[in-house]
Design an enzyme around this catalytic site. Structure first.
Site, mmCIF file in Angstrom:
data_model
loop_
_atom_site.group_PDB
_atom_site.id
_atom_site.type_symbol
_atom_site.label_atom_id
_atom_site.label_comp_id
_atom_site.label_asym_id
_atom_site.label_seq_id
_atom_site.Cartn_x
_atom_site.Cartn_y
_atom_site.Cartn_z
ATOM 1 N N HIS A 80 -28.303 25.557 18.657
ATOM 2 C CA HIS A 80 -27.322 24.482 18.872
ATOM 3 C C HIS A 80 -25.898 25.066 18.876
ATOM 4 C CE1 HIS A 80 -25.659 20.328 17.872
ATOM 5 N NE2 HIS A 80 -24.664 21.102 17.466
ATOM 6 N N GLU A 81 -25.607 25.895 17.873
ATOM 7 C CA GLU A 81 -24.267 26.501 17.788
ATOM 8 C C GLU A 81 -24.030 27.474 18.947
ATOM 9 O OE1 GLU A 81 -22.067 25.309 15.965
ATOM 10 O OE2 GLU A 81 -23.382 24.135 14.684
ATOM 11 N N HIS A 84 -22.713 25.560 21.866
ATOM 12 C CA HIS A 84 -21.246 25.383 21.801
ATOM 13 C C HIS A 84 -20.541 26.696 22.156
ATOM 14 C CE1 HIS A 84 -21.436 21.490 19.899
ATOM 15 N NE2 HIS A 84 -22.010 21.927 18.796
ATOM 16 N N ASP A 185 -19.798 16.698 16.495
ATOM 17 C CA ASP A 185 -19.778 16.809 17.960
ATOM 18 C C ASP A 185 -19.384 15.493 18.638
ATOM 19 O OD1 ASP A 185 -20.586 19.381 17.588
ATOM 20 O OD2 ASP A 185 -22.707 18.951 17.895
#
Ligand code: ZN
Length: 399
Positions: A80-81, A84, A185
Protein backbone atom coordinates in the site's frame (compact mmCIF):
# COMPACT_ATOMS: atom_id res chain seq x y z
CA UNK A 1 11.53 9.84 18.42
CA UNK A 2 11.22 6.09 18.68
CA UNK A 3 13.95 3.91 17.43
CA UNK A 4 13.64 2.29 14.05
CA UNK A 5 15.99 0.15 12.02
CA UNK A 6 16.46 -0.59 8.39
CA UNK A 7 15.66 -4.10 7.22
CA UNK A 8 16.20 -3.68 3.50
CA UNK A 9 14.97 -1.71 0.54
CA UNK A 10 12.32 -1.96 -2.16
CA UNK A 11 12.74 -0.18 -5.50
CA UNK A 12 15.57 1.76 -3.89
CA UNK A 13 13.36 2.95 -1.01
CA UNK A 14 14.68 2.00 2.44
CA UNK A 15 12.26 -0.19 4.39
CA UNK A 16 12.39 0.41 8.13
CA UNK A 17 10.85 -1.27 11.16
CA UNK A 18 9.91 0.92 14.07
CA UNK A 19 10.36 -0.60 17.51
CA UNK A 20 6.59 -0.25 18.10
CA UNK A 21 6.00 -2.60 15.16
CA UNK A 22 7.63 -5.42 17.11
CA UNK A 23 4.95 -4.93 19.77
CA UNK A 24 1.97 -4.69 17.44
CA UNK A 25 2.87 -7.72 15.29
CA UNK A 26 2.43 -10.30 18.09
CA UNK A 27 -0.64 -8.39 19.32
CA UNK A 28 -2.25 -8.75 15.89
CA UNK A 29 -1.20 -12.40 15.72
CA UNK A 30 -2.81 -12.94 19.10
CA UNK A 31 -6.03 -11.07 18.22
CA UNK A 32 -6.42 -13.09 14.99
CA UNK A 33 -5.58 -16.35 16.77
CA UNK A 34 -7.99 -15.69 19.64
CA UNK A 35 -10.88 -14.93 17.26
CA UNK A 36 -10.16 -17.64 14.72
CA UNK A 37 -13.46 -19.49 15.18
CA UNK A 38 -15.54 -16.32 14.76
CA UNK A 39 -13.50 -15.41 11.67
CA UNK A 40 -13.94 -18.89 10.18
CA UNK A 41 -17.73 -18.50 10.55
CA UNK A 42 -17.63 -15.10 8.83
CA UNK A 43 -15.37 -16.33 6.02
CA UNK A 44 -17.50 -19.43 5.46
CA UNK A 45 -20.65 -17.31 5.29
CA UNK A 46 -19.08 -14.65 3.11
CA UNK A 47 -17.02 -16.70 0.65
CA UNK A 48 -18.57 -20.11 1.17
CA UNK A 49 -14.97 -20.90 2.05
CA UNK A 50 -15.54 -24.37 3.44
CA UNK A 51 -12.97 -23.93 6.20
CA UNK A 52 -13.13 -26.57 8.90
CA UNK A 53 -13.17 -24.75 12.26
CA UNK A 54 -11.98 -27.79 14.18
CA UNK A 55 -8.90 -28.29 12.00
CA UNK A 56 -7.68 -24.68 12.18
CA UNK A 57 -8.43 -24.14 15.89
CA UNK A 58 -6.66 -27.22 17.21
CA UNK A 59 -3.63 -26.86 19.52
CA UNK A 60 -1.31 -24.01 18.60
CA UNK A 61 -2.64 -23.70 15.03
CA UNK A 62 -4.65 -20.50 15.76
CA UNK A 63 -1.45 -18.75 16.84
CA UNK A 64 0.56 -19.94 13.85
CA UNK A 65 -2.22 -18.89 11.46
CA UNK A 66 -2.61 -15.64 13.39
CA UNK A 67 1.09 -14.93 12.96
CA UNK A 68 1.11 -15.78 9.24
CA UNK A 69 -2.00 -13.62 8.68
CA UNK A 70 -0.45 -10.72 10.62
CA UNK A 71 2.73 -10.92 8.51
CA UNK A 72 0.54 -11.10 5.39
CA UNK A 73 -1.37 -8.02 6.55
CA UNK A 74 1.83 -6.03 7.00
CA UNK A 75 3.12 -7.17 3.60
CA UNK A 76 -0.13 -5.69 2.30
CA UNK A 77 0.59 -2.48 4.22
CA UNK A 78 4.07 -2.22 2.67
CA UNK A 79 2.59 -2.70 -0.81
CA UNK A 80 0.00 0.00 0.00
CA UNK A 81 2.77 2.44 0.97
CA UNK A 82 4.73 1.44 -2.14
CA UNK A 83 1.66 2.46 -4.14
CA UNK A 84 1.87 5.98 -2.65
CA UNK A 85 5.66 6.11 -2.90
CA UNK A 86 6.10 4.95 -6.47
CA UNK A 87 3.35 7.29 -7.67
CA UNK A 88 5.02 10.19 -5.85
CA UNK A 89 8.38 9.25 -7.29
CA UNK A 90 6.92 9.20 -10.77
CA UNK A 91 6.08 12.89 -10.22
CA UNK A 92 9.66 13.51 -9.12
CA UNK A 93 9.17 13.58 -5.33
CA UNK A 94 11.91 11.68 -3.53
CA UNK A 95 10.85 9.16 -0.86
CA UNK A 96 13.00 8.94 2.26
CA UNK A 97 11.71 5.64 3.59
CA UNK A 98 8.77 3.38 4.26
CA UNK A 99 8.42 2.57 7.95
CA UNK A 100 6.22 -0.04 9.60
CA UNK A 101 5.08 1.05 13.05
CA UNK A 102 2.33 0.75 15.64
CA UNK A 103 -0.45 1.94 13.37
CA UNK A 104 0.65 0.43 10.08
CA UNK A 105 2.89 2.06 7.51
CA UNK A 106 4.30 5.51 6.93
CA UNK A 107 5.87 6.71 3.70
CA UNK A 108 8.11 9.68 4.47
CA UNK A 109 8.14 12.38 1.84
CA UNK A 110 10.39 15.39 1.96
CA UNK A 111 8.18 17.47 -0.22
CA UNK A 112 4.58 17.53 -1.26
CA UNK A 113 3.11 18.01 -4.69
CA UNK A 114 1.96 21.52 -5.55
CA UNK A 115 -0.62 20.20 -7.93
CA UNK A 116 -3.93 18.89 -6.59
CA UNK A 117 -4.07 16.22 -9.30
CA UNK A 118 -0.72 14.85 -8.20
CA UNK A 119 -1.76 14.77 -4.55
CA UNK A 120 -5.02 13.07 -5.51
CA UNK A 121 -3.22 10.38 -7.50
CA UNK A 122 -0.58 9.80 -4.82
CA UNK A 123 -3.22 9.55 -2.08
CA UNK A 124 -5.48 7.20 -4.00
CA UNK A 125 -2.67 4.91 -5.21
CA UNK A 126 -2.35 3.23 -1.77
CA UNK A 127 -5.99 2.14 -1.46
CA UNK A 128 -5.98 1.03 -5.12
CA UNK A 129 -2.99 -1.23 -4.39
CA UNK A 130 -4.77 -2.59 -1.30
CA UNK A 131 -7.84 -3.46 -3.39
CA UNK A 132 -5.55 -5.19 -5.90
CA UNK A 133 -3.81 -7.14 -3.11
CA UNK A 134 -7.26 -8.11 -1.77
CA UNK A 135 -8.32 -9.35 -5.22
CA UNK A 136 -5.01 -11.23 -5.58
CA UNK A 137 -5.53 -12.89 -2.18
CA UNK A 138 -9.03 -13.87 -3.26
CA UNK A 139 -7.56 -15.36 -6.43
CA UNK A 140 -5.09 -17.40 -4.37
CA UNK A 141 -7.97 -18.52 -2.19
CA UNK A 142 -9.88 -19.67 -5.29
CA UNK A 143 -7.01 -21.75 -6.67
CA UNK A 144 -6.07 -23.26 -3.27
CA UNK A 145 -8.39 -26.31 -3.75
CA UNK A 146 -6.32 -27.23 -6.83
CA UNK A 147 -3.50 -28.07 -4.45
CA UNK A 148 -5.66 -29.83 -1.86
CA UNK A 149 -4.27 -33.26 -2.71
CA UNK A 150 -0.60 -32.32 -2.88
CA UNK A 151 -0.51 -30.62 0.55
CA UNK A 152 -1.78 -32.00 3.86
CA UNK A 153 -5.25 -31.20 5.19
CA UNK A 154 -3.89 -28.79 7.79
CA UNK A 155 -1.88 -26.78 5.24
CA UNK A 156 -4.85 -26.77 2.88
CA UNK A 157 -7.27 -25.53 5.56
CA UNK A 158 -4.70 -23.01 6.81
CA UNK A 159 -4.18 -21.64 3.29
CA UNK A 160 -7.95 -21.28 2.76
CA UNK A 161 -8.15 -19.32 6.01
CA UNK A 162 -5.12 -17.06 5.40
CA UNK A 163 -5.95 -16.17 1.78
CA UNK A 164 -9.65 -15.51 2.36
CA UNK A 165 -8.86 -13.52 5.50
CA UNK A 166 -6.21 -11.43 3.70
CA UNK A 167 -8.73 -10.75 0.91
CA UNK A 168 -11.08 -9.18 3.46
CA UNK A 169 -8.32 -7.42 5.44
CA UNK A 170 -6.82 -5.67 2.41
CA UNK A 171 -10.18 -4.47 1.13
CA UNK A 172 -10.94 -3.26 4.67
CA UNK A 173 -7.57 -1.47 4.70
CA UNK A 174 -8.49 0.35 1.48
CA UNK A 175 -11.96 1.31 2.72
CA UNK A 176 -10.76 2.43 6.17
CA UNK A 177 -7.99 4.58 4.68
CA UNK A 178 -10.48 6.27 2.38
CA UNK A 179 -12.37 7.73 5.36
CA UNK A 180 -11.88 11.49 4.80
CA UNK A 181 -10.01 11.95 8.08
CA UNK A 182 -7.01 14.07 7.07
CA UNK A 183 -4.13 13.12 7.03
CA UNK A 184 -5.41 9.66 6.18
CA UNK A 185 -5.61 8.90 2.45
CA UNK A 186 -9.27 9.86 2.19
CA UNK A 187 -8.48 13.16 3.90
CA UNK A 188 -5.71 13.85 1.38
CA UNK A 189 -8.12 13.09 -1.43
CA UNK A 190 -10.53 15.55 0.20
CA UNK A 191 -7.84 18.24 0.44
CA UNK A 192 -6.88 17.70 -3.18
CA UNK A 193 -10.53 18.09 -4.23
CA UNK A 194 -10.95 21.20 -2.04
CA UNK A 195 -7.75 22.67 -3.46
CA UNK A 196 -9.21 22.60 -6.95
CA UNK A 197 -11.07 25.84 -6.38
CA UNK A 198 -9.50 27.42 -3.31
CA UNK A 199 -6.01 28.18 -2.03
CA UNK A 200 -4.00 25.24 -0.82
CA UNK A 201 -3.63 26.54 2.75
CA UNK A 202 -7.39 27.11 3.02
CA UNK A 203 -8.07 23.60 1.70
CA UNK A 204 -5.61 22.19 4.25
CA UNK A 205 -7.31 24.11 7.06
CA UNK A 206 -10.72 22.75 6.13
CA UNK A 207 -9.47 19.18 5.63
CA UNK A 208 -7.64 19.32 8.97
CA UNK A 209 -10.81 20.51 10.77
CA UNK A 210 -12.75 17.61 9.32
CA UNK A 211 -9.85 15.29 10.23
CA UNK A 212 -9.99 16.49 13.85
CA UNK A 213 -13.76 15.91 13.94
CA UNK A 214 -13.21 12.33 12.80
CA UNK A 215 -10.44 11.95 15.39
CA UNK A 216 -12.82 12.97 18.17
CA UNK A 217 -15.47 10.62 16.80
CA UNK A 218 -12.96 7.73 16.58
CA UNK A 219 -11.75 8.54 20.09
CA UNK A 220 -15.24 8.43 21.61
CA UNK A 221 -16.17 5.32 19.65
CA UNK A 222 -12.86 3.69 20.63
CA UNK A 223 -13.49 4.46 24.30
CA UNK A 224 -17.04 3.06 24.20
CA UNK A 225 -15.95 -0.06 22.33
CA UNK A 226 -12.79 -0.29 24.44
CA UNK A 227 -10.76 -0.45 21.24
CA UNK A 228 -7.25 0.75 22.10
CA UNK A 229 -6.02 0.72 18.50
CA UNK A 230 -8.86 3.00 17.43
CA UNK A 231 -8.06 5.37 20.32
CA UNK A 232 -4.41 5.43 19.21
CA UNK A 233 -5.47 6.16 15.63
CA UNK A 234 -7.69 8.99 16.93
CA UNK A 235 -4.75 10.57 18.76
CA UNK A 236 -2.52 10.17 15.74
CA UNK A 237 -5.02 11.77 13.36
CA UNK A 238 -5.65 14.69 15.72
CA UNK A 239 -1.97 15.46 16.24
CA UNK A 240 -0.92 14.84 12.65
CA UNK A 241 -3.78 16.91 11.21
CA UNK A 242 -2.91 19.86 13.46
CA UNK A 243 0.81 19.49 12.80
CA UNK A 244 0.45 19.45 9.05
CA UNK A 245 -2.06 22.30 9.13
CA UNK A 246 0.36 24.40 11.16
CA UNK A 247 3.18 23.58 8.79
CA UNK A 248 1.16 24.61 5.74
CA UNK A 249 -0.01 27.83 7.45
CA UNK A 250 3.54 28.77 8.39
CA UNK A 251 4.73 28.00 4.91
CA UNK A 252 1.97 30.16 3.44
CA UNK A 253 2.73 32.97 5.89
CA UNK A 254 6.43 32.88 5.07
CA UNK A 255 5.96 32.59 1.33
CA UNK A 256 8.81 34.49 -0.31
CA UNK A 257 10.35 35.54 3.03
CA UNK A 258 14.00 34.63 3.45
CA UNK A 259 16.25 34.24 6.47
CA UNK A 260 17.97 37.48 5.48
CA UNK A 261 14.63 39.29 5.97
CA UNK A 262 14.02 38.17 9.53
CA UNK A 263 17.48 37.53 11.00
CA UNK A 264 19.16 39.76 13.55
CA UNK A 265 21.89 41.33 11.38
CA UNK A 266 25.50 41.21 12.47
CA UNK A 267 25.75 44.89 13.45
CA UNK A 268 22.96 44.36 16.00
CA UNK A 269 24.31 41.06 17.24
CA UNK A 270 25.82 40.70 20.66
CA UNK A 271 29.10 38.84 20.33
CA UNK A 272 31.58 37.47 22.85
CA UNK A 273 35.32 36.89 22.84
CA UNK A 274 36.62 33.36 23.46
CA UNK A 275 38.63 34.58 26.46
CA UNK A 276 35.53 35.73 28.39
CA UNK A 277 35.16 33.78 31.65
CA UNK A 278 32.04 31.73 32.35
CA UNK A 279 31.11 33.95 35.33
CA UNK A 280 31.29 37.04 33.16
CA UNK A 281 29.31 35.29 30.44
CA UNK A 282 26.50 34.36 32.84
CA UNK A 283 26.39 37.91 34.20
CA UNK A 284 26.06 39.19 30.66
CA UNK A 285 23.30 36.71 29.90
CA UNK A 286 21.37 37.96 32.95
CA UNK A 287 22.01 41.61 32.14
CA UNK A 288 21.12 41.35 28.46
CA UNK A 289 18.47 38.65 28.88
CA UNK A 290 20.08 36.80 26.01
CA UNK A 291 20.93 33.12 26.00
CA UNK A 292 23.12 32.50 22.98
CA UNK A 293 26.17 34.36 21.64
CA UNK A 294 28.31 33.82 18.58
CA UNK A 295 31.98 33.70 19.57
CA UNK A 296 34.25 35.88 17.43
CA UNK A 297 37.94 36.51 17.41
CA UNK A 298 39.77 38.82 14.99
CA UNK A 299 36.54 39.25 13.08
CA UNK A 300 36.27 35.51 12.56
CA UNK A 301 33.41 33.30 13.74
CA UNK A 302 34.80 30.42 15.78
CA UNK A 303 31.87 29.13 17.82
CA UNK A 304 28.55 29.56 19.56
CA UNK A 305 28.00 29.59 23.30
CA UNK A 306 24.59 29.11 24.95
CA UNK A 307 23.18 29.25 28.46
CA UNK A 308 23.16 25.44 28.51
CA UNK A 309 26.94 25.40 27.81
CA UNK A 310 27.54 27.91 30.61
CA UNK A 311 25.42 25.97 33.08
CA UNK A 312 27.21 22.76 32.23
CA UNK A 313 30.56 24.47 32.86
CA UNK A 314 29.29 25.74 36.21
CA UNK A 315 28.07 22.34 37.27
CA UNK A 316 31.42 20.76 36.42
CA UNK A 317 32.87 22.93 39.21
CA UNK A 318 36.10 23.56 37.31
CA UNK A 319 37.66 26.96 37.98
CA UNK A 320 38.88 29.46 35.43
CA UNK A 321 36.87 28.14 32.49
CA UNK A 322 36.38 30.46 29.54
CA UNK A 323 33.96 30.61 26.66
CA UNK A 324 36.56 28.91 24.49
CA UNK A 325 36.44 25.80 26.69
CA UNK A 326 32.69 25.30 26.51
CA UNK A 327 31.49 26.77 23.22
CA UNK A 328 30.31 24.48 20.44
CA UNK A 329 32.42 24.60 17.34
CA UNK A 330 30.22 22.28 15.32
CA UNK A 331 28.19 25.18 13.95
CA UNK A 332 24.72 25.02 12.45
CA UNK A 333 24.82 27.59 9.69
CA UNK A 334 22.33 28.72 7.09
CA UNK A 335 22.48 30.88 3.99
CA UNK A 336 20.61 34.24 4.13
CA UNK A 337 18.78 33.42 0.90
CA UNK A 338 17.18 30.31 2.39
CA UNK A 339 13.40 30.23 2.84
CA UNK A 340 12.29 30.79 6.44
CA UNK A 341 10.31 27.54 6.38
CA UNK A 342 13.48 25.56 5.74
CA UNK A 343 15.05 27.10 8.84
CA UNK A 344 11.96 26.26 10.92
CA UNK A 345 12.09 22.66 9.71
CA UNK A 346 15.79 22.44 10.49
CA UNK A 347 15.49 23.89 13.99
CA UNK A 348 12.64 21.47 14.69
CA UNK A 349 14.41 18.46 13.22
CA UNK A 350 17.70 19.10 14.98
CA UNK A 351 16.11 20.49 18.15
CA UNK A 352 18.15 23.69 18.14
CA UNK A 353 17.08 27.19 19.03
CA UNK A 354 19.24 29.23 16.68
CA UNK A 355 21.09 29.14 13.40
CA UNK A 356 24.10 31.23 12.43
CA UNK A 357 23.55 33.03 9.14
CA UNK A 358 26.68 32.77 7.05
CA UNK A 359 27.28 34.21 3.60
CA UNK A 360 30.57 33.43 1.81
CA UNK A 361 32.12 32.17 5.06
CA UNK A 362 31.29 35.47 6.77
CA UNK A 363 28.88 35.73 9.70
CA UNK A 364 26.09 38.07 8.60
CA UNK A 365 23.51 37.42 11.30
CA UNK A 366 21.74 35.08 13.67
CA UNK A 367 18.22 33.67 13.46
CA UNK A 368 16.43 32.27 16.51
CA UNK A 369 13.03 30.71 17.15
CA UNK A 370 12.07 34.01 18.74
CA UNK A 371 12.94 35.87 15.53
CA UNK A 372 10.70 33.47 13.61
CA UNK A 373 7.79 33.91 16.02
CA UNK A 374 8.16 37.70 16.02
CA UNK A 375 8.24 37.75 12.24
CA UNK A 376 5.14 35.56 12.10
CA UNK A 377 3.29 37.89 14.46
CA UNK A 378 4.19 40.90 12.35
CA UNK A 379 3.16 39.14 9.15
CA UNK A 380 -0.17 38.15 10.69
CA UNK A 381 -0.86 41.60 12.18
CA UNK A 382 -0.04 43.38 8.97
CA UNK A 383 -2.53 41.13 7.23
CA UNK A 384 -0.16 39.81 4.61
CA UNK A 385 -0.68 36.28 5.86
CA UNK A 386 -1.71 35.11 2.46
CA UNK A 387 -3.78 32.07 1.76
CA UNK A 388 -3.19 32.75 -1.88
CA UNK A 389 -0.50 30.22 -2.39
CA UNK A 390 -0.43 26.78 -3.86
CA UNK A 391 3.30 26.36 -3.55
CA UNK A 392 3.56 24.39 -0.38
CA UNK A 393 5.59 21.46 0.67
CA UNK A 394 5.72 19.58 3.89
CA UNK A 395 6.73 16.31 5.39
CA UNK A 396 3.75 14.08 5.18
CA UNK A 397 3.08 11.39 7.69
CA UNK A 398 0.78 8.87 6.14
CA UNK A 399 -1.31 6.05 7.43
ZN1 ZN B 1 -2.30 5.14 2.50
Amino acid sequence: MWKSFRIGSLFGIPLRLDITFLIILPVFAWIIGAQIEIMVDILNDFFDAGIDATTVSEGNRPWILGFISAIGLFVGVVLHELGHSLTARRYGFPIESITLWLLGGVASFREMPEDWRQELNIAIAGPIVSIAVGVLSYGLFLITPEFADSVGTVTFQGALFVFSYLAILNVFLAVFNMIPAFPMDGGRVLRALLARNRPYAKATQQAASIGRMFAIFFGIFGLLAFNIILIAIAFFIYIAASGEERHVMLKAAFEGVTIGDIMTPKDRLRLVEPSLTIDELIQRMFRERHTGYPVMTDGRLIGLVTLADAQQAQRSGQQGMTVENVMSTDLETIDPDTDVMEAIDRMQREKIGRLLVVDNDQLVGLVTRTDVMTALEILQRSGTMAFATTEVSSERPQL
